[in-house]
Design an enzyme around this catalytic site. Structure first.
Site, PDB file in Angstrom:
ATOM      1  N   GLY A   1      -3.541  10.924  -0.908  1.00 36.86           N
ATOM      2  CA  GLY A   1      -3.671  10.791  -2.350  1.00 36.86           C
ATOM      3  C   GLY A   1      -2.751  11.661  -3.173  1.00 36.86           C
TER       4      GLY A   1
ATOM      5  N   GLY B   1       0.510  11.320  -3.278  1.00 38.49           N
ATOM      6  CA  GLY B   1       1.678  10.553  -3.711  1.00 38.49           C
ATOM      7  C   GLY B   1       2.805  10.487  -2.696  1.00 38.49           C
ATOM      8  N   LYS B   2       2.485  10.660  -1.406  1.00 37.38           N
ATOM      9  CA  LYS B   2       3.515  10.607  -0.375  1.00 37.38           C
ATOM     10  C   LYS B   2       4.253   9.272  -0.384  1.00 37.38           C
ATOM     11  CE  LYS B   2       0.842  11.231   3.098  1.00 37.38           C
ATOM     12  NZ  LYS B   2      -0.397  11.285   2.323  1.00 37.38           N
ATOM     13  N   THR B   3       3.485   8.175  -0.440  1.00 41.26           N
ATOM     14  CA  THR B   3       4.102   6.852  -0.370  1.00 41.26           C
ATOM     15  C   THR B   3       5.022   6.622  -1.565  1.00 41.26           C
ATOM     16  OG1 THR B   3       2.283   5.909   0.909  1.00 41.26           O
ATOM     17  CG2 THR B   3       3.656   4.367  -0.323  1.00 41.26           C
ATOM     18  N   SER B   4       4.542   6.931  -2.771  1.00 43.10           N
ATOM     19  CA  SER B   4       5.371   6.754  -3.967  1.00 43.10           C
ATOM     20  C   SER B   4       6.645   7.570  -3.864  1.00 43.10           C
ATOM     21  CB  SER B   4       4.600   7.173  -5.220  1.00 43.10           C
ATOM     22  OG  SER B   4       3.453   6.380  -5.391  1.00 43.10           O
TER      23      SER B   4
ATOM     24  N   ASP C   1       1.722   5.386   8.613  1.00 45.27           N
ATOM     25  CA  ASP C   1       0.324   5.483   8.184  1.00 45.27           C
ATOM     26  C   ASP C   1      -0.400   4.196   8.556  1.00 45.27           C
ATOM     27  OD1 ASP C   1      -2.103   5.765   6.899  1.00 45.27           O
ATOM     28  OD2 ASP C   1      -1.243   6.515   5.034  1.00 45.27           O
TER      29      ASP C   1
ATOM     30  N   THR D   1      -3.152   0.473  -5.552  1.00 44.52           N
ATOM     31  CA  THR D   1      -3.067   0.617  -4.100  1.00 44.52           C
ATOM     32  C   THR D   1      -4.405   0.983  -3.461  1.00 44.52           C
ATOM     33  OG1 THR D   1      -0.744   1.194  -4.252  1.00 44.52           O
ATOM     34  CG2 THR D   1      -1.877   1.840  -2.242  1.00 44.52           C
TER      35      THR D   1
END
Length: 586
Positions: A20, A22-25, A47, A504
């Site tokens: 949560g 913000g790694k993906t963003s 992931d 998401t």
């Protein structure tokens, strides 16, 4: 490039941190930024709950595909289940026609657990690090990793498996899931070298301006530094801009809370090269939004009017009333990392204990800090944590004391080596999970689970155990009681899916619900946590974000949840018995 973590970027960039943050963003925005600068880039998600395809609004999956809207950018989502099936096929295809069917079936059973899934995903991961063709095709490979505890596990595995196979050359022939791994020893050794080489690998720790996530980032720094990943950078993501707090008590409280956390930055993190990224008023979905995250463009106009519906949102207190009426049972909190499962689980446990119920609160999340969240004790409430390392050591000692009796020195040495296999952890964690959920026959057990994909692997182990028990012990017409039986019984188990009012997390929660239903488990309720809409802010910045939540709350209500609750974003971080009790009262 103004950002330190992007300066002279090496071929491999890893983004890791608590769920949560913000790694993906950030990983997606980095990949777009590098591609826009003329580099050929491969974006890889390891992931199990990956949503990279949703961010770019196109299917990606288990094969490398080009990102349509970004020249020079390709992406891959490492699907643990697909990797496991491919791994099983590699092992079984050469022997299907040469071995008796019952032996092939026995090998297939050995390869059905979550340990095989972990090995297979790890096998894919090390292949990406060591594939010369990929290195020649791409200037950078950007990894969007699983939440912290499981990333550490993934990054430890090259050394663990390499060392284990080196010390046990016959293990791969004898240990089910390890069949065929001996051929990959050089690949694992090369992966260890690549991970430890600052010229090849940079690790970016992603955190939020919150005490808990900064403390966890500090622990992650230490653990990864200890296994050789020493080129580390820190990005503190989603910091509330100063101007967003004007005239709004909620925004002011959040800003002050973040500034206190930043002022208490752990010493180890303070020594790292650091970047701070401001919170955006919009959802980070789509290429344009990703470019704005790391770009100079304006955020666009802000809104001042709430688009709130006339009816009020259902509360967490109403859900707890429904749980309390049952008097006992297993309550499992599930969902994507970072949605607040630990906090919601603690709030529910506190509320039930305050209503006079005996409650046991436990976590199977390697990154959870229940002691920090509770910050105190309460009558009727006991707390435990399934620590994989502790449980593995307890299991090893149990096996040695019981199965090691009467063995000669050589036999005992073989048994000890078998127990050093990384697969031992799967069995140990599963046994601890099984012990705890048995208590739900007497009182409430609140289980705060690991992030979605890893919880499903645990349930897969439970299902494999169930099938094995039925096959070995079941007689025609006889019901065998196993952990899966309890999880599938709505009278004994209530699964609560925790999410945020963001695109998401809602999509991932819906996918989780589908997966649970395929396993015969029907979710009891959804909790939308940390809602700005329910908190009714006054700041135009927060009002803009709050209005973006409303269609998603309606989607949960109308499409997914049989019952749901909306928890407002709290002005104070809900740490401690009093604040958790207050959160559960809303």
């Amino acid at each position: 490039m103004p950002f330190k973590f992007l300066h002279d970027a090496p071929p491999f960039l890893f983004f890791t941190g608590k769920g949560g943050v913000g790694k993906t963003s950030l990983a997606c925005a980095t990949a777009v930024r590098l591609a826009d600068a003329g580099k050929k880039v491969l974006l890889v998600s390891t992931d199990p709950a990956s949503n990279v395809g949703q961010v770019f609004n196109q299917p990606i999956g288990h094969q490398i595909v080009a990102i349509v809207q970004v020249p020079r950018l390709s992406a891959l989502e490492v699907d643990p289940m697909a990797a496991a099936q491919a791994y099983r096929d590699r092992v079984l295809d050469p022997v299907r026609d040469s071995m008796p069917a019952e032996i092939v079936q026995s090998i297939e059973e050995q390869l059905s657990g979550s340990c095989t899934t972990e090995i297979a995903a790890f096998d894919e991961f090390t292949g990406l690090l060591t594939n010369p063709a990929l290195r020649s095709d791409f200037d950078h490979i950007v990894f969007d990793t699983a939440p912290t505890g499981h990333t550490i596990r993934m990054l430890e595995l090259p050394g663990a498996w390499s060392g284990y196979l080196q010390n046990n050359p016959d293990a791969a022939a004898n240990l089910g899931p390890l069949v065929g791994l001996e051929k990959k020893q050089s690949q694992y050794a090369d992966a260890v070298k690549a991970l430890a080489d600052p010229a090849q690998t940079r690790l970016v720790l992603v955190a939020r301006a919150q005490l808990s996530t900064l403390e966890e980032a500090s622990h992650t720094h230490d653990e990864l530094y200890a296994i050789g990943l020493r080129s580390q950078y820190l990005v503190i993501n989603g910091v509330l801009p100063q101007q967003a707090a004007e005239g709004d008590p909620l925004a002011t409280a959040i800003l002050e809370r973040e500034q206190r956390a930043l002022a208490q930055l752990p010493a180890k993190l303070a020594t790292l090269p650091q970047d701070r990224l401001p919170l955006k008023p919009f959802n980070l979905m789509g290429v344009q939004a990703l470019r704005m995250l790391l770009g100079e463009q304006s955020d666009g106009p802000l809104e001042t009017l709430h688009d709130l519906p006339e009816t009020t949102f259902p509360t967490l207190s109403e859900l707890i009333d429904g749980l309390s009426a049952g008097g006992r049972g297993l309550v499992m909190m599930m969902g994507k990392g970072g949605v607040g499962k630990t906090t919601v689980a603690a709030a529910v446990a506190v509320a039930l204990a305050q209503r006079g119920h005996q409650v046991h609160l436990s976590t199977s999340d390697p990154a959870a800090h229940l002691s920090y969240t509770l910050d105190g004790t309460l009558d009727n409430l006991s707390v435990s944590r399934i620590d994989p390392k502790v449980e593995t050591e307890k299991y090893r000692q149990f096996v040695l004391e019981n199965h090691g009796k009467g063995l000669d020195a050589e036999g005992l040495a073989v048994l000890e080596e078998d127990l050093r296999s990384p697969c031992t952890e799967e069995i140990a964690v599963f046994q601890a999970f099984s012990r705890i959920i048995k208590q739900a026959d007497q009182h409430f057990v609140i289980m705060d689970t690991a992030p979605t994909g890893h919880t499903l692997l645990l349930l897969d182990a439970t299902g494999a155990y169930h099938r094995d028990m039925v096959r070995q012990m079941g007689k025609p017409g006889e019901q065998v009681i196993t952990p899966m039986t309890q999880l599938q019984d709505p009278e004994k188990t209530k699964v609560i899916i925790v999410t945020l009012a963001e695109t998401t997390p809602v999509l991932e929660a819906a996918n989780l619900q589908d997966d649970l239903r395929r396993a015969g488990i029907e979710p009891w309720a959804w909790v939308i946590n940390g809602s700005l809409a329910a908190a009714r802010p006054a700041s135009p910045f927060l009002v803009t974000r709050a209005n973006r939540e409303l269609p998603l709350i309606a989607e949960v209500r109308d499409r997914y949840a049989k019952r749901f609750a909306v928890v407002p974003l709290q002005a104070q971080e809900p740490v401690g018995i009093d604040l958790l009790g207050r959160m559960a009262a809303h």
